[in-house]
Design an enzyme around this catalytic site. Structure first.
Site, mmCIF file in Angstrom:
data_model
loop_
_atom_site.group_PDB
_atom_site.id
_atom_site.type_symbol
_atom_site.label_atom_id
_atom_site.label_comp_id
_atom_site.label_asym_id
_atom_site.label_seq_id
_atom_site.Cartn_x
_atom_site.Cartn_y
_atom_site.Cartn_z
ATOM 1 N N ARG A 1 30.873 -38.450 -54.629
ATOM 2 C CA ARG A 1 31.128 -37.932 -53.551
ATOM 3 C C ARG A 1 31.175 -39.231 -52.571
ATOM 4 O O ARG A 1 31.814 -39.435 -51.358
ATOM 5 C CB ARG A 1 30.219 -37.069 -52.711
ATOM 6 C CG ARG A 1 30.190 -36.622 -51.390
ATOM 7 C CD ARG A 1 29.739 -35.577 -50.794
ATOM 8 N NE ARG A 1 28.477 -34.963 -51.214
ATOM 9 C CZ ARG A 1 27.388 -35.483 -51.147
ATOM 10 N NH1 ARG A 1 27.128 -36.456 -50.384
ATOM 11 N NH2 ARG A 1 26.456 -34.757 -51.734
ATOM 12 N N TYR B 1 52.382 -33.083 -35.799
ATOM 13 C CA TYR B 1 52.471 -32.111 -37.112
ATOM 14 C C TYR B 1 51.657 -30.920 -36.847
ATOM 15 O O TYR B 1 50.614 -31.119 -36.197
ATOM 16 C CB TYR B 1 51.657 -32.956 -38.142
ATOM 17 C CG TYR B 1 51.548 -32.079 -39.510
ATOM 18 C CD1 TYR B 1 52.524 -31.743 -40.310
ATOM 19 C CD2 TYR B 1 49.976 -31.723 -39.833
ATOM 20 C CE1 TYR B 1 52.104 -30.952 -41.622
ATOM 21 C CE2 TYR B 1 49.960 -30.934 -40.990
ATOM 22 C CZ TYR B 1 50.894 -30.584 -41.921
ATOM 23 O OH TYR B 1 50.632 -29.871 -42.817
ATOM 24 N N ASP C 1 48.794 -41.586 -36.582
ATOM 25 C CA ASP C 1 49.148 -40.938 -37.696
ATOM 26 C C ASP C 1 50.619 -41.644 -38.148
ATOM 27 O O ASP C 1 51.698 -41.410 -37.519
ATOM 28 C CB ASP C 1 49.538 -39.379 -37.648
ATOM 29 C CG ASP C 1 49.762 -38.619 -38.886
ATOM 30 O OD1 ASP C 1 50.212 -39.484 -39.718
ATOM 31 O OD2 ASP C 1 49.406 -37.414 -39.038
ATOM 32 N N LYS D 1 52.560 -37.561 -48.806
ATOM 33 C CA LYS D 1 53.926 -37.751 -48.515
ATOM 34 C C LYS D 1 54.399 -38.802 -49.232
ATOM 35 O O LYS D 1 54.424 -38.904 -50.430
ATOM 36 C CB LYS D 1 54.237 -37.789 -46.878
ATOM 37 C CG LYS D 1 53.223 -36.445 -46.226
ATOM 38 C CD LYS D 1 53.872 -35.200 -46.657
ATOM 39 C CE LYS D 1 52.867 -33.991 -46.245
ATOM 40 N NZ LYS D 1 52.528 -33.953 -44.690
#
Ligand code: PLP
Length: 387
Positions: free
Chosen positions: A48, A100, A171, A196
């Protein structure tokens, strides 16, 4: 090493190479790591917090974005949600109104509940200064925006946020670090959907946060290890592999996008083609200044909703699917897909209509993509002229 970004995509952190010299970095599929002794660590204790495969990926993404550190998340949304944890109840932030859809949903459904407020403006046209309040702590933008492809001058915004002591979050998913590096233009935080262009093959979900400031990095790493949205070793490996071909994929996709933009303009049912690589796009000159290319995302509008529906129902070579950035061309209908949760008045204001289609242009032969459009346009014309 000071080399071209194409070469940077091949530069792994050699200090992490294993004793066998594996060129494909190993997938460390382990949850935990043995301690060498009391109070000693190999640098890896629990996945983690850290994992070697993820670390290798983080190091290349940080390197491509010219950041101090990159943090890999299980999705782009997990990355953005973690960045928003930097703010506290009562804080205000400014966003671009064309973003987005998932980010808008996060701000409306989660950030508001957490006591944050925001103002949405069109940053490609409006000055942010009049919207800055006493409690404004961050500015959040995408450029080019999704799906309207508005271009914002990052440096201009950064000059203001720096002066006011406000965080600038960009972004950078649509262009990837191959075409644009917002940290170099004054941004404090870059976020990515690694799903992406970085991943590039529609085979995994991932996200990144990249920063250049040590203190900010420590705060983000603390939230990261506490909330636990780290990218898995296997998914880290997939994106690591995707990045190896980032340069060639993006060059080819961009070349196709420009040709397709010119082609689409020739069809009488296409009322508008929005691609920043077209010299008459209002953001063309700014992009020439702040980016190394125009990307492979293109939005176009047709003359009726029926015509748009017919295109979506008849594509074959091109896939009708949500997402972007892979090797194959995808066509998306923002109004029912990516932007389904965006309030109607916001969609209308931004021009996101039922006649608008978004393309993520792939790396197929451009003649075949054009041939596909010729075919679907002919069908759509027949179907819509019947009534
Ligand atoms: C897809 C996308 C996201 C969200 O990323 P996920 O990996 O799907 O969580 C955020 N921003 C932009 C611009 C995107 O295209």
């Amino acid at each position: 090493m000071n080399c071209s970004i194409d070469t940077k995509c091949q530069q792994l952190d050699r200090s992490m190479m294993d004793q066998w010299g594996a060129i494909s970095f190993p997938i460390y599929q382990t949850a935990t790591f043995a301690h060498v002794g009391l109070g000693q660590s190999t640098g890896y204790d629990y996945t983690r917090m850290q994992n070697p495969t993820r670390k290798q990926l983080e190091s290349i993404v940080g390197y491509l974005e010219n950041g101090l550190d990159a943090i890999a998340f299980a999705s782009g949304m997990a990355a953005i949600a973690t960045v928003m944890e930097l703010l506290k109840p009562g804080d205000h932030f400014i966003i671009d109104e064309d973003l987005y859809g998932g980010s808008i949903r996060l701000f409306n459904e989660i950030s508001k509940k957490n006591g944050l407020t925001y103002t949405a403006i069109n940053m490609s046209r409006e000055d942010i200064r009049p919207y800055i309040q006493e409690n404004t702590k961050a500015v959040y933008l995408e450029t080019p925006t999704n799906p309207m492809m508005n271009v914002t001058d990052i440096r201009k915004i950064a000059d203001i946020t720096k002066e006011k002591g406000i965080l600038l979050i960009v972004d950078n998913t649509f262009l990837s670090p191959y075409f644009q590096n917002p940290l170099d233009l004054g941004a404090d935080i870059v976020v990515h959907s690694g799903t992406k262009f970085l991943g590039g093959h529609h085979d995994t979900i991932g996200g990144f946060v990249v920063v250049k400031d040590q203190e900010l990095d420590e705060r983000l790493r603390f939230i990261y290890k506490t909330t636990g949205a780290g990218l898995s070793p296997f998914d880290s490996w997939l994106i690591l592999r995707g990045i190896r071909t980032l340069a060639v994929r993006l060059e080819r996709a961009q070349e196709n996008a420009l040709k397709l933009a010119y082609y689409l303009r020739t069809n009488k049912h296409v009322t508008r083609v929005i691609y920043p690589g077209l010299p008459d796009h209002p953001g063309h000159e700014i992009m020439k200044k702040q980016a190394r290319g125009f990307g492979a995302m293109l939005t176009f509008e047709v003359d009726s909703a029926e015509f748009a529906h017919s295109i979506l129902n008849n594509v074959q070579l091109i896939f009708f699917a949500e997402s972007l950035g892979g090797t194959e061309t995808l066509i998306t209908y923002p109004i029912t897909q990516t932007h389904a949760d965006v309030p109607q008045e916001v969609l209308e204001k931004n021009g996101v209509t039922d006649r608008l289609l978004r393309l993520s242009v792939g790396i197929e032969g451009i003649a075949d993509i054009i041939c596909e459009f010729n075919r679907v346009f002919a069908i759509a014309e027949k179907e819509t002229s019947k009534d």
